[in-house]
Design a protein around this motif. Sequence first.
Motif, PDB file in Angstrom:
ATOM      1  N   ASP A  36      93.193  53.700  19.031  1.00  0.00           N
ATOM      2  CA  ASP A  36      92.827  54.577  20.169  1.00  0.00           C
ATOM      3  C   ASP A  36      91.455  55.319  19.327  1.00  0.00           C
ATOM      4  OD1 ASP A  36      94.429  54.842  21.944  1.00  0.00           O
ATOM      5  OD2 ASP A  36      95.697  55.307  20.388  1.00  0.00           O
ATOM      6  N   GLY A  37      89.997  55.474  20.402  1.00  0.00           N
ATOM      7  CA  GLY A  37      89.131  56.156  19.779  1.00  0.00           C
ATOM      8  C   GLY A  37      88.248  55.843  20.639  1.00  0.00           C
ATOM      9  N   SER A  38      86.611  56.773  20.607  1.00  0.00           N
ATOM     10  CA  SER A  38      86.202  57.472  21.570  1.00  0.00           C
ATOM     11  C   SER A  38      84.714  56.962  21.188  1.00  0.00           C
ATOM     12  CB  SER A  38      86.083  59.083  21.577  1.00  0.00           C
ATOM     13  OG  SER A  38      85.828  59.084  20.347  1.00  0.00           O
ATOM     14  N   VAL A  39      84.429  56.177  20.732  1.00  0.00           N
ATOM     15  CA  VAL A  39      82.737  55.865  18.947  1.00  0.00           C
ATOM     16  C   VAL A  39      83.708  53.819  18.859  1.00  0.00           C
ATOM     17  CG1 VAL A  39      81.295  55.744  18.315  1.00  0.00           C
ATOM     18  CG2 VAL A  39      81.818  58.259  19.778  1.00  0.00           C
ATOM     19  N   PHE A  40      82.351  53.237  19.777  1.00  0.00           N
ATOM     20  CA  PHE A  40      82.888  51.730  18.956  1.00  0.00           C
ATOM     21  C   PHE A  40      81.601  51.238  19.275  1.00  0.00           C
ATOM     22  CE2 PHE A  40      86.909  52.521  21.036  1.00  0.00           C
ATOM     23  CZ  PHE A  40      87.711  52.277  20.832  1.00  0.00           C
ATOM     24  N   HIS A  41      81.624  51.118  18.207  1.00  0.00           N
ATOM     25  CA  HIS A  41      79.867  49.273  17.429  1.00  0.00           C
ATOM     26  C   HIS A  41      80.383  48.460  17.443  1.00  0.00           C
ATOM     27  CE1 HIS A  41      78.925  53.375  16.515  1.00  0.00           C
ATOM     28  NE2 HIS A  41      76.985  53.846  17.124  1.00  0.00           N
ATOM     29  N   ILE A  42      79.456  48.000  17.982  1.00  0.00           N
ATOM     30  CA  ILE A  42      80.025  46.122  17.357  1.00  0.00           C
ATOM     31  C   ILE A  42      78.937  45.605  16.218  1.00  0.00           C
ATOM     32  CG2 ILE A  42      79.199  43.568  18.209  1.00  0.00           C
ATOM     33  CD1 ILE A  42      79.586  44.792  21.667  1.00  0.00           C
ATOM     34  N   LEU A  43      79.626  45.273  15.013  1.00  0.00           N
ATOM     35  CA  LEU A  43      79.402  45.198  13.561  1.00  0.00           C
ATOM     36  C   LEU A  43      78.918  44.185  13.590  1.00  0.00           C
ATOM     37  CD1 LEU A  43      81.712  47.128  11.569  1.00  0.00           C
ATOM     38  CD2 LEU A  43      79.128  48.265  12.361  1.00  0.00           C
ATOM     39  N   ASN A  44      79.804  43.052  14.359  1.00  0.00           N
ATOM     40  CA  ASN A  44      79.571  41.830  14.668  1.00  0.00           C
ATOM     41  C   ASN A  44      79.458  40.820  15.465  1.00  0.00           C
ATOM     42  OD1 ASN A  44      78.044  39.411  13.039  1.00  0.00           O
ATOM     43  ND2 ASN A  44      79.655  39.143  11.471  1.00  0.00           N
ATOM     44  N   GLU A  45      78.978  39.826  16.533  1.00  0.00           N
ATOM     45  CA  GLU A  45      79.397  39.133  17.527  1.00  0.00           C
ATOM     46  C   GLU A  45      78.483  37.811  16.576  1.00  0.00           C
ATOM     47  OE1 GLU A  45      78.430  38.977  22.153  1.00  0.00           O
ATOM     48  OE2 GLU A  45      78.006  39.942  20.683  1.00  0.00           O
ATOM     49  N   ILE A  46      79.528  36.720  16.834  1.00  0.00           N
ATOM     50  CA  ILE A  46      79.434  35.592  16.574  1.00  0.00           C
ATOM     51  C   ILE A  46      80.067  34.021  18.077  1.00  0.00           C
ATOM     52  CG2 ILE A  46      79.448  33.812  14.935  1.00  0.00           C
ATOM     53  CD1 ILE A  46      80.083  35.213  12.080  1.00  0.00           C
ATOM     54  N   PRO A  47      78.899  34.011  17.931  1.00  0.00           N
ATOM     55  CA  PRO A  47      79.613  32.941  19.183  1.00  0.00           C
ATOM     56  C   PRO A  47      79.616  31.822  18.928  1.00  0.00           C
ATOM     57  CG  PRO A  47      76.731  33.836  19.666  1.00  0.00           C
ATOM     58  CD  PRO A  47      77.254  34.354  18.275  1.00  0.00           C
ATOM     59  N   GLU A  48      81.028  31.070  19.164  1.00  0.00           N
ATOM     60  CA  GLU A  48      81.173  29.999  18.761  1.00  0.00           C
ATOM     61  C   GLU A  48      81.323  28.620  20.242  1.00  0.00           C
ATOM     62  OE1 GLU A  48      84.064  29.713  15.811  1.00  0.00           O
ATOM     63  OE2 GLU A  48      82.581  30.583  13.763  1.00  0.00           O
ATOM     64  N   GLN A  49      81.967  27.974  19.477  1.00  0.00           N
ATOM     65  CA  GLN A  49      81.794  26.384  21.010  1.00  0.00           C
ATOM     66  C   GLN A  49      83.187  27.110  22.155  1.00  0.00           C
ATOM     67  OE1 GLN A  49      82.208  22.723  19.649  1.00  0.00           O
ATOM     68  NE2 GLN A  49      82.055  22.083  21.432  1.00  0.00           N
ATOM     69  N   GLY A  50      84.394  27.579  21.076  1.00  0.00           N
ATOM     70  CA  GLY A  50      85.548  27.488  21.403  1.00  0.00           C
ATOM     71  C   GLY A  50      85.598  29.302  21.263  1.00  0.00           C
ATOM     72  N   GLU A  51      84.883  30.516  21.397  1.00  0.00           N
ATOM     73  CA  GLU A  51      85.558  31.977  21.003  1.00  0.00           C
ATOM     74  C   GLU A  51      84.013  32.412  20.654  1.00  0.00           C
ATOM     75  OE1 GLU A  51      86.423  29.815  17.186  1.00  0.00           O
ATOM     76  OE2 GLU A  51      87.953  28.975  18.975  1.00  0.00           O
ATOM     77  N   ASP A  52      84.907  33.177  20.719  1.00  0.00           N
ATOM     78  CA  ASP A  52      83.778  34.696  20.413  1.00  0.00           C
ATOM     79  C   ASP A  52      84.676  34.543  19.326  1.00  0.00           C
ATOM     80  OD1 ASP A  52      81.575  33.817  22.029  1.00  0.00           O
ATOM     81  OD2 ASP A  52      82.617  35.116  23.362  1.00  0.00           O
ATOM     82  N   LEU A  53      83.687  35.480  18.296  1.00  0.00           N
ATOM     83  CA  LEU A  53      84.349  36.281  17.203  1.00  0.00           C
ATOM     84  C   LEU A  53      83.774  37.785  16.767  1.00  0.00           C
ATOM     85  CD1 LEU A  53      84.136  33.730  13.828  1.00  0.00           C
ATOM     86  CD2 LEU A  53      85.765  34.188  15.290  1.00  0.00           C
ATOM     87  N   PHE A  54      84.425  38.908  16.903  1.00  0.00           N
ATOM     88  CA  PHE A  54      83.981  40.502  17.436  1.00  0.00           C
ATOM     89  C   PHE A  54      84.295  41.142  16.079  1.00  0.00           C
ATOM     90  CE2 PHE A  54      83.082  39.284  21.283  1.00  0.00           C
ATOM     91  CZ  PHE A  54      82.489  39.322  21.733  1.00  0.00           C
ATOM     92  N   THR A  55      83.618  41.810  16.022  1.00  0.00           N
ATOM     93  CA  THR A  55      83.287  43.037  14.646  1.00  0.00           C
ATOM     94  C   THR A  55      83.704  44.341  14.983  1.00  0.00           C
ATOM     95  OG1 THR A  55      83.502  41.113  12.750  1.00  0.00           O
ATOM     96  CG2 THR A  55      83.475  43.372  11.991  1.00  0.00           C
ATOM     97  N   LEU A  56      84.013  44.787  15.650  1.00  0.00           N
ATOM     98  CA  LEU A  56      83.855  46.962  15.894  1.00  0.00           C
ATOM     99  C   LEU A  56      84.450  47.690  15.236  1.00  0.00           C
ATOM    100  CD1 LEU A  56      85.618  45.961  19.952  1.00  0.00           C
ATOM    101  CD2 LEU A  56      82.716  45.208  18.531  1.00  0.00           C
ATOM    102  N   LEU A  57      83.436  48.806  14.809  1.00  0.00           N
ATOM    103  CA  LEU A  57      83.589  49.702  14.268  1.00  0.00           C
ATOM    104  C   LEU A  57      83.948  50.876  15.166  1.00  0.00           C
ATOM    105  CD1 LEU A  57      83.028  51.941  11.610  1.00  0.00           C
ATOM    106  CD2 LEU A  57      81.240  52.336  12.524  1.00  0.00           C
ATOM    107  N   CYS A  58      85.609  51.069  14.863  1.00  0.00           N
ATOM    108  CA  CYS A  58      86.348  52.778  16.017  1.00  0.00           C
ATOM    109  C   CYS A  58      86.076  53.631  15.538  1.00  0.00           C
ATOM    110  CB  CYS A  58      87.774  52.027  15.911  1.00  0.00           C
ATOM    111  SG  CYS A  58      87.656  50.128  16.609  1.00  0.00           S
ATOM    112  N   ASP A  59      85.369  54.674  15.824  1.00  0.00           N
ATOM    113  CA  ASP A  59      85.036  55.660  15.782  1.00  0.00           C
ATOM    114  C   ASP A  59      84.540  55.715  14.294  1.00  0.00           C
ATOM    115  OD1 ASP A  59      85.248  56.944  17.533  1.00  0.00           O
ATOM    116  OD2 ASP A  59      87.325  57.908  17.326  1.00  0.00           O
ATOM    117  N   ASP A  60      84.368  56.294  13.022  1.00  0.00           N
ATOM    118  CA  ASP A  60      84.438  56.628  11.688  1.00  0.00           C
ATOM    119  C   ASP A  60      85.236  56.182  11.189  1.00  0.00           C
ATOM    120  OD1 ASP A  60      85.554  58.637  11.666  1.00  0.00           O
ATOM    121  OD2 ASP A  60      83.400  59.627  11.215  1.00  0.00           O
ATOM    122  N   GLN A  61      86.263  55.194  11.270  1.00  0.00           N
ATOM    123  CA  GLN A  61      87.203  55.150  10.395  1.00  0.00           C
ATOM    124  C   GLN A  61      87.755  53.960  10.096  1.00  0.00           C
ATOM    125  OE1 GLN A  61      89.663  58.024   9.837  1.00  0.00           O
ATOM    126  NE2 GLN A  61      88.053  59.489  10.930  1.00  0.00           N
TER     127      GLN A  61
END
Length: 114
Positions: A36-61
């Motif tokens: 649960d959160g109200s503010v999300f930021h994409i810290l890292n997004e890596i497109p690969e051949q079969g999948e995409d890798l995401f790193t998200l910041l949820c709120d500031d926690q």
Amino acid sequence: MPSRLTNRFEGYRRLQPAKFQRDAALLELVQSLGIDGSVFHILNEIPEQGEDLFTLLCDDQLVVSFEVPRGKIPLYAADIVKVSIAEYRNKIGQGKHRIRLDETLKNARVLLGR
């Protein structure tokens, strides 16, 4: 001494589900993981051949990393890793990524009213 007119290290991009359909799908996926959160930021997004890798910041926690396989509808996440902000800061070390993270945390706290 005069300060800089622009910030060299702007913060990371915020998820905007009202503007972008892909952001709305990612937000729905994150909420389905029980985050649960109200503010999300994409810290890292890596497109690969079969999948995409995401790193998200949820709120500031919390920082969440996961894989999203391509071509699968509805979206689902695999290899989910949740870490605290302190642990993520130690992991990335010093430098431009740390400066961008700190700037993003500051922006998230302003949006959250903290």
